[in-house]
Design a protein around this motif. Structure first.
Motif, PDB file in Angstrom:
ATOM      1  N   ALA A  18      -3.844  11.361   5.115  1.00  0.00           N
ATOM      2  CA  ALA A  18      -3.016  10.299   4.535  1.00  0.00           C
ATOM      3  C   ALA A  18      -3.963   9.382   3.785  1.00  0.00           C
ATOM      4  O   ALA A  18      -4.963   8.922   4.345  1.00  0.00           O
ATOM      5  N   GLU A  19      -3.660   9.151   2.519  1.00  0.00           N
ATOM      6  CA  GLU A  19      -4.528   8.327   1.678  1.00  0.00           C
ATOM      7  C   GLU A  19      -3.708   7.348   0.871  1.00  0.00           C
ATOM      8  O   GLU A  19      -2.512   7.545   0.661  1.00  0.00           O
ATOM      9  N   ASP A  20      -4.401   6.302   0.387  1.00  0.00           N
ATOM     10  CA  ASP A  20      -3.731   5.357  -0.495  1.00  0.00           C
ATOM     11  C   ASP A  20      -3.967   5.760  -1.942  1.00  0.00           C
ATOM     12  O   ASP A  20      -4.598   6.785  -2.229  1.00  0.00           O
ATOM     13  N   GLU A  21      -3.480   4.946  -2.855  1.00  0.00           N
ATOM     14  CA  GLU A  21      -3.568   5.277  -4.282  1.00  0.00           C
ATOM     15  C   GLU A  21      -5.003   5.298  -4.809  1.00  0.00           C
ATOM     16  O   GLU A  21      -5.272   5.863  -5.859  1.00  0.00           O
ATOM     17  N   THR A  22      -5.952   4.712  -4.063  1.00  0.00           N
ATOM     18  CA  THR A  22      -7.353   4.729  -4.494  1.00  0.00           C
ATOM     19  C   THR A  22      -8.115   5.945  -3.952  1.00  0.00           C
ATOM     20  O   THR A  22      -9.277   6.148  -4.286  1.00  0.00           O
ATOM     21  N   GLY A  23      -7.462   6.716  -3.076  1.00  0.00           N
ATOM     22  CA  GLY A  23      -8.131   7.871  -2.465  1.00  0.00           C
ATOM     23  C   GLY A  23      -8.786   7.557  -1.132  1.00  0.00           C
ATOM     24  O   GLY A  23      -9.455   8.416  -0.544  1.00  0.00           O
ATOM     25  N   LYS A  24      -8.593   6.335  -0.633  1.00  0.00           N
ATOM     26  CA  LYS A  24      -9.130   5.989   0.683  1.00  0.00           C
ATOM     27  C   LYS A  24      -8.287   6.679   1.754  1.00  0.00           C
ATOM     28  O   LYS A  24      -7.064   6.550   1.765  1.00  0.00           O
ATOM     29  N   VAL A  25      -8.951   7.423   2.633  1.00  0.00           N
ATOM     30  CA  VAL A  25      -8.265   8.153   3.696  1.00  0.00           C
ATOM     31  C   VAL A  25      -8.050   7.213   4.884  1.00  0.00           C
ATOM     32  O   VAL A  25      -8.986   6.567   5.351  1.00  0.00           O
ATOM     33  N   PHE A  26      -6.808   7.157   5.357  1.00  0.00           N
ATOM     34  CA  PHE A  26      -6.454   6.286   6.479  1.00  0.00           C
ATOM     35  C   PHE A  26      -6.215   7.050   7.772  1.00  0.00           C
ATOM     36  O   PHE A  26      -6.178   6.460   8.843  1.00  0.00           O
ATOM     37  N   GLY A  27      -6.033   8.357   7.665  1.00  0.00           N
ATOM     38  CA  GLY A  27      -5.823   9.142   8.867  1.00  0.00           C
ATOM     39  C   GLY A  27      -5.746  10.614   8.534  1.00  0.00           C
ATOM     40  O   GLY A  27      -5.645  10.993   7.368  1.00  0.00           O
ATOM     41  N   PHE A  28      -5.830  11.419   9.601  1.00  0.00           N
ATOM     42  CA  PHE A  28      -5.663  12.857   9.422  1.00  0.00           C
ATOM     43  C   PHE A  28      -5.027  13.461  10.647  1.00  0.00           C
ATOM     44  O   PHE A  28      -5.077  12.900  11.740  1.00  0.00           O
ATOM     45  N   MET A  85       0.851  -1.187   0.000  1.00  0.00           N
ATOM     46  CA  MET A  85       0.000   0.000   0.000  1.00  0.00           C
ATOM     47  C   MET A  85       0.892   1.245   0.000  1.00  0.00           C
ATOM     48  O   MET A  85       1.793   1.378   0.813  1.00  0.00           O
ATOM     49  N   MET A  86       0.618   2.135  -0.934  1.00  0.00           N
ATOM     50  CA  MET A  86       1.365   3.391  -1.051  1.00  0.00           C
ATOM     51  C   MET A  86       0.565   4.501  -0.371  1.00  0.00           C
ATOM     52  O   MET A  86      -0.573   4.750  -0.742  1.00  0.00           O
ATOM     53  N   ILE A  87       1.160   5.144   0.642  1.00  0.00           N
ATOM     54  CA  ILE A  87       0.488   6.229   1.365  1.00  0.00           C
ATOM     55  C   ILE A  87       1.098   7.558   0.959  1.00  0.00           C
ATOM     56  O   ILE A  87       2.327   7.704   0.919  1.00  0.00           O
ATOM     57  N   THR A  88       0.233   8.503   0.630  1.00  0.00           N
ATOM     58  CA  THR A  88       0.670   9.873   0.365  1.00  0.00           C
ATOM     59  C   THR A  88      -0.123  10.808   1.270  1.00  0.00           C
ATOM     60  O   THR A  88      -1.188  10.448   1.780  1.00  0.00           O
ATOM     61  N   THR A  89       0.414  12.000   1.454  1.00  0.00           N
ATOM     62  CA  THR A  89      -0.280  12.998   2.268  1.00  0.00           C
ATOM     63  C   THR A  89      -0.565  14.227   1.428  1.00  0.00           C
ATOM     64  O   THR A  89       0.137  14.510   0.455  1.00  0.00           O
ATOM     65  N   ARG A  90      -1.614  14.932   1.837  1.00  0.00           N
ATOM     66  CA  ARG A  90      -1.966  16.187   1.182  1.00  0.00           C
ATOM     67  C   ARG A  90      -2.859  16.983   2.118  1.00  0.00           C
ATOM     68  O   ARG A  90      -3.378  16.473   3.108  1.00  0.00           O
ATOM     69  N   GLN A  91      -3.066  18.237   1.759  1.00  0.00           N
ATOM     70  CA  GLN A  91      -3.967  19.115   2.508  1.00  0.00           C
ATOM     71  C   GLN A  91      -5.393  18.570   2.423  1.00  0.00           C
ATOM     72  O   GLN A  91      -5.855  18.194   1.348  1.00  0.00           O
ATOM     73  N   ASP A 137     -16.354  13.601   4.890  1.00  0.00           N
ATOM     74  CA  ASP A 137     -17.094  12.359   5.156  1.00  0.00           C
ATOM     75  C   ASP A 137     -16.155  11.221   5.563  1.00  0.00           C
ATOM     76  O   ASP A 137     -16.418  10.517   6.539  1.00  0.00           O
ATOM     77  N   GLN A 138     -15.063  11.037   4.818  1.00  0.00           N
ATOM     78  CA  GLN A 138     -14.115   9.969   5.163  1.00  0.00           C
ATOM     79  C   GLN A 138     -13.432  10.247   6.499  1.00  0.00           C
ATOM     80  O   GLN A 138     -13.174   9.321   7.278  1.00  0.00           O
ATOM     81  N   MET A 139     -13.145  11.512   6.779  1.00  0.00           N
ATOM     82  CA  MET A 139     -12.534  11.868   8.062  1.00  0.00           C
ATOM     83  C   MET A 139     -13.499  11.563   9.206  1.00  0.00           C
ATOM     84  O   MET A 139     -13.090  11.079  10.262  1.00  0.00           O
ATOM     85  N   SER A 140     -14.784  11.824   8.981  1.00  0.00           N
ATOM     86  CA  SER A 140     -15.805  11.504   9.979  1.00  0.00           C
ATOM     87  C   SER A 140     -15.869   9.996  10.221  1.00  0.00           C
ATOM     88  O   SER A 140     -16.005   9.546  11.362  1.00  0.00           O
ATOM     89  N   GLU A 141     -15.729   9.202   9.147  1.00  0.00           N
ATOM     90  CA  GLU A 141     -15.735   7.741   9.265  1.00  0.00           C
ATOM     91  C   GLU A 141     -14.549   7.237  10.085  1.00  0.00           C
ATOM     92  O   GLU A 141     -14.615   6.164  10.682  1.00  0.00           O
ATOM     93  N   ILE A 142     -13.473   7.997  10.110  1.00  0.00           N
ATOM     94  CA  ILE A 142     -12.304   7.649  10.931  1.00  0.00           C
ATOM     95  C   ILE A 142     -12.535   8.068  12.375  1.00  0.00           C
ATOM     96  O   ILE A 142     -12.307   7.297  13.314  1.00  0.00           O
ATOM     97  N   LEU A 143     -13.000   9.298  12.568  1.00  0.00           N
ATOM     98  CA  LEU A 143     -13.133   9.857  13.914  1.00  0.00           C
ATOM     99  C   LEU A 143     -14.252   9.203  14.733  1.00  0.00           C
ATOM    100  O   LEU A 143     -14.078   8.959  15.933  1.00  0.00           O
ATOM    101  N   SER A 144     -15.384   8.903  14.108  1.00  0.00           N
ATOM    102  CA  SER A 144     -16.536   8.356  14.851  1.00  0.00           C
ATOM    103  C   SER A 144     -16.207   7.103  15.659  1.00  0.00           C
ATOM    104  O   SER A 144     -16.483   7.057  16.861  1.00  0.00           O
TER     105      SER A 144
END
Length: 157
Positions: A54-64, A1-7, A14-21
């Motif tokens: 932090a997201e993978d190559e598919t755009g799935k967010v894994f953390g913030f 899995m390739m992780i990249t970061t961006r603003q 929505d994805q950030m909420s799915e992580i935090l909840s």
């Protein structure tokens, strides 16, 4: 899995909420975690220096990770001008290096903003969070009955 970061952008709320909840549920916290709160409190916070995902190559967010500057409106008893950092990683993706990627981005943003110190205030029982910040170079400078406050000295970086 390739992780990249961006603003982080509004489209990430929505994805950030799915992580935090689930994280807040595991802490038995009643703090809000809906997408609107994420947008206001993390992505578009008026004192934000940077909110990184932090997201993978598919755009799935894994953390913030959120980095704000302490002002009179700050959420914790942190001296004005310090950074305040918060990190959230999917519960099924901890210890995969995501936090390290996020902190590298926040560290660069802190340097560009001229921060000298960054505070991380972590719940006393959040062993994963306490270990993470210690591994990133934060050191305990204050404790309370419910939390541990750790400091990162930018000059030491």
């Amino acid at each position: 899995m390739m992780i990249t970061t961006r603003q982080a952008t509004a489209n990430d709320a929505d994805q950030m909420s799915e992580i935090l909840s689930p994280i807040l549920a595991s802490w038995k916290s009643d703090r809000p975690s809906d997408a609107g709160h994420i947008l206001r409190y993390y992505i578009e916070h008026p004192d934000s220096i940077k909110c990184t995902i932090a997201e993978d190559e598919t755009g799935k967010v894994f953390g913030f990770q959120s980095l704000i500057i302490a002002t009179d409106n700050k959420p914790y008893d942190v001296p004005n001008g310090w950074g305040i950092i918060g990190t959230y990683v999917r519960l099924d993706a901890t210890r995969c290096g995501i936090g390290k990627h996020l902190f590298a981005s926040s560290q660069e943003a802190a340097k560009q903003a001229g921060l000298k110190r960054i505070d991380a205030t972590i719940g006393q029982t959040n062993e994963t969070g306490l270990a993470y910040y210690e591994a990133m170079g934060f050191r305990t400078y204050r404790t309370s009955d419910t939390s541990v406050s750790k400091i990162y000295e930018m000059d030491a970086a």
